[in-house]
Design a protein around this motif. Structure first.
Motif, short mmCIF file in Angstrom:
data_model
loop_
_atom_site.label_atom_id
_atom_site.label_comp_id
_atom_site.label_asym_id
_atom_site.label_seq_id
_atom_site.Cartn_x
_atom_site.Cartn_y
_atom_site.Cartn_z
N ASN A 245 -18.36 -5.65 18.56
CA ASN A 245 -17.06 -5.47 17.94
C ASN A 245 -15.96 -5.37 18.98
O ASN A 245 -14.88 -5.94 18.82
N SER A 246 -16.21 -4.66 20.07
CA SER A 246 -15.18 -4.53 21.10
C SER A 246 -14.95 -5.86 21.81
O SER A 246 -13.81 -6.18 22.17
N ASP B 106 -12.78 -7.89 19.50
CA ASP B 106 -11.41 -7.39 19.54
C ASP B 106 -10.69 -7.87 20.80
O ASP B 106 -9.53 -8.25 20.75
N GLU B 107 -11.38 -7.85 21.92
CA GLU B 107 -10.77 -8.31 23.18
C GLU B 107 -10.45 -9.80 23.12
O GLU B 107 -9.41 -10.23 23.59
N SER C 14 -9.81 -11.61 20.39
CA SER C 14 -8.67 -11.84 19.49
C SER C 14 -7.38 -11.34 20.13
O SER C 14 -6.32 -11.95 19.95
N LYS C 15 -7.47 -10.26 20.89
CA LYS C 15 -6.29 -9.73 21.58
C LYS C 15 -5.83 -10.70 22.67
O LYS C 15 -4.64 -10.95 22.83
#
Length: 82
Positions: free
Chosen positions: A40-41, A44-45, A47-48
């Motif tokens: 998940n992290s 997120d990275e 997509s960021k």
């Protein structure tokens, strides 16, 4: 030189005897949640990082001087993705 089925079974039996079923279940649950959190992290990275790029940098359209239709084809793909 590698491990066969018999060797792996012996190792698993020894681990089972050392830790017990309840402890192994807890270890498996903790390991699974840690892997899920890591994935998940990472998502997120990614997509960021993609959202931080300016709009023009996200998808560069390069044309091939030998093939003038490549720019038109790339532009069509860009229009379809938008």
């Amino acid at each position: 030189m590698g491990f066969g089925i018999k060797e792996l079974v012996v190792i698993l039996v020894i681990v089972l005897l050392l830790f017990g079923t309840k402890k192994l279940k807890g270890i498996g649950t903790d390991l699974g949640s840690a892997i899920k959190g890591f994935k998940n992290s990472m998502a997120d990275e990614d997509s960021k990082a993609n959202s931080d790029k300016p709009e023009g940098e996200a998808e560069k359209v390069e044309s091939d001087p030998q093939n003038p239709q490549s720019a038109a084809t790339n532009a069509e793909h860009k229009d379809k993705s938008a």
